[in-house]
Design an enzyme around this catalytic site. Sequence first.
Site, short mmCIF file in Angstrom:
data_model
loop_
_atom_site.label_atom_id
_atom_site.label_comp_id
_atom_site.label_asym_id
_atom_site.label_seq_id
_atom_site.Cartn_x
_atom_site.Cartn_y
_atom_site.Cartn_z
N GLU A 11 -5.81 7.12 -2.04
CA GLU A 11 -5.53 5.92 -1.01
C GLU A 11 -6.38 4.64 -1.74
O GLU A 11 -5.59 3.60 -1.17
CB GLU A 11 -6.49 6.39 0.25
CG GLU A 11 -5.78 7.32 1.27
CD GLU A 11 -4.52 6.57 1.58
OE1 GLU A 11 -4.51 5.40 2.06
OE2 GLU A 11 -3.42 7.40 1.98
N TYR A 56 -3.99 14.85 -2.70
CA TYR A 56 -4.30 14.40 -1.44
C TYR A 56 -5.34 15.19 -0.99
O TYR A 56 -5.21 15.57 0.62
CB TYR A 56 -3.26 14.13 -0.91
CG TYR A 56 -2.98 12.84 0.30
CD1 TYR A 56 -3.31 11.68 -0.26
CD2 TYR A 56 -3.16 13.22 1.56
CE1 TYR A 56 -3.48 10.58 0.74
CE2 TYR A 56 -3.11 11.98 2.55
CZ TYR A 56 -3.27 10.95 1.94
OH TYR A 56 -3.36 9.55 3.01
N ASP A 109 -9.35 14.25 8.03
CA ASP A 109 -8.31 13.23 7.24
C ASP A 109 -8.43 13.75 5.90
O ASP A 109 -8.88 13.06 4.86
CB ASP A 109 -9.34 11.96 7.33
CG ASP A 109 -8.61 10.82 6.62
OD1 ASP A 109 -7.45 10.84 6.56
OD2 ASP A 109 -9.13 9.99 6.13
N HIS A 127 1.96 4.40 -3.09
CA HIS A 127 1.90 5.73 -3.18
C HIS A 127 2.66 6.33 -3.95
O HIS A 127 2.70 7.46 -4.33
CB HIS A 127 1.88 6.33 -1.62
CG HIS A 127 0.64 6.41 -0.88
ND1 HIS A 127 -0.54 7.09 -1.15
CD2 HIS A 127 0.10 5.65 0.28
CE1 HIS A 127 -1.68 6.66 -0.50
NE2 HIS A 127 -1.27 5.94 0.47
N HIS A 129 0.82 -1.17 -0.11
CA HIS A 129 -0.06 0.09 -0.06
C HIS A 129 0.78 1.24 0.01
O HIS A 129 0.63 2.16 -0.84
CB HIS A 129 -0.98 0.11 1.21
CG HIS A 129 -1.81 1.42 1.38
ND1 HIS A 129 -3.04 1.50 1.04
CD2 HIS A 129 -1.32 2.42 2.04
CE1 HIS A 129 -3.18 2.66 1.65
NE2 HIS A 129 -2.21 3.40 2.07
N GLU A 130 1.99 1.33 0.99
CA GLU A 130 2.65 2.48 0.98
C GLU A 130 3.47 2.71 -0.20
O GLU A 130 3.68 3.77 -0.54
CB GLU A 130 3.31 2.53 2.26
CG GLU A 130 2.68 2.66 3.67
CD GLU A 130 1.58 3.75 3.72
OE1 GLU A 130 2.18 4.98 3.12
OE2 GLU A 130 0.54 3.84 4.23
N HIS A 169 -9.09 8.38 3.70
CA HIS A 169 -9.07 7.07 4.10
C HIS A 169 -10.55 6.63 4.44
O HIS A 169 -10.57 5.34 4.66
CB HIS A 169 -8.33 7.11 5.57
CG HIS A 169 -6.80 7.09 5.29
ND1 HIS A 169 -6.32 8.56 5.35
CD2 HIS A 169 -5.69 6.35 5.12
CE1 HIS A 169 -4.65 8.28 5.37
NE2 HIS A 169 -4.81 7.06 5.23
#
Length: 360
Positions: free
Chosen positions: A202, A193, A275, A182, A178-179, A280
């Site tokens: 995301e 974002y 957020d 990005h 996942h990271e 998210h």
Amino acid sequence: MDSLHPTHPVRAVPPVFCTIVPPHLLDRLARAENPAVSAAARRTLVADASLRQARGLLTALGAPSVAAGAEAGGPNRSVHDAENGTELPGRLVRAEGADATQDATVNRAYGGLGATFELFHAAYGRDSIDGSGLPLVATVHYDRDYGNAFWDGQQMVFGDGDGEIFLDFTLPVDVIGHELAHGFTQYTVNLTYYGQPGALNESVSDVFGSLVKQYALGQTADQADWLIGAGLLHENVQGEALRSMKAPGTAYDDDVLGKDPQPATMDEYVNTGRDNGGVHINSGIPNHAFYLAATALGGHAWERAGQIWYDVMTAGVLEPDAKFKDFAKATVKAAADRYGLGEEHEAVVKAWSQVGVGTQ
């Protein structure tokens, strides 16, 4: 620039600080009655705020160059140990090709970097997340009781968790995928974002993070759990993961964590200023659309559904401020361009319709 980051020119793109655990969840934990939980959450929130500010400065000054690449076709990984400090990247503990260490966290990070590289290279012919052999750098044991993992625009960073709510952030390979995804988004569409483009940012990371796990395990769409962060939560937490692509809103329901707020359709879209506009939270909608398309097609999700999403991200057809409907239309067109007006096209159209996003 640290000597462990030798020069290698890369495309100048504004880096985004992206964490796996959203700030709204940490805000809740910071108010927990258990002082060990609340103190760790507050410490993580303070660290994240400082890191976000640093990313803003890096954007203004321009991103420094990163480590030189290895041969095309193979990963160039380096794992570093922050030794519970905050200096990045930290002490080099495992370079590409080196033997496993006695630290399981180091070895999991190394393996997860490799699993992510392998998905992109084997399934899509992409040489690392930037397409040009970008070295994959990770730091483990970041800070004390740090309850997050993040991509900072240049590298991966993993906390050890607080041992009360979160365990070691290298445990789920999909968190690593996942990271790093990005970074893939950073070098392709670089989705803004905030709001819907941020939720797409995301979601793309959840999609490819899940595909990294499925590819590593050799799972079909029907065999996959479609969870993000399974194995990250302490056994005392009433929950199985951070998010569910199969059933958004059901990943956890805990007295301390609260209830998973993700919607599955546009009827439940959450309008919030927290957020970054719910990046998210509302990512559950495009997440669910991918799950529906992938399971309708069956087989390995990275092959057809994943290929369509990959085509959209790399075709140059999206703007950084793309909304859900823009992304949906692009996936429908990509399905038709690659596969014609057959079952792939039908599955994608139906999936977006089921979550309430129009494609006309």
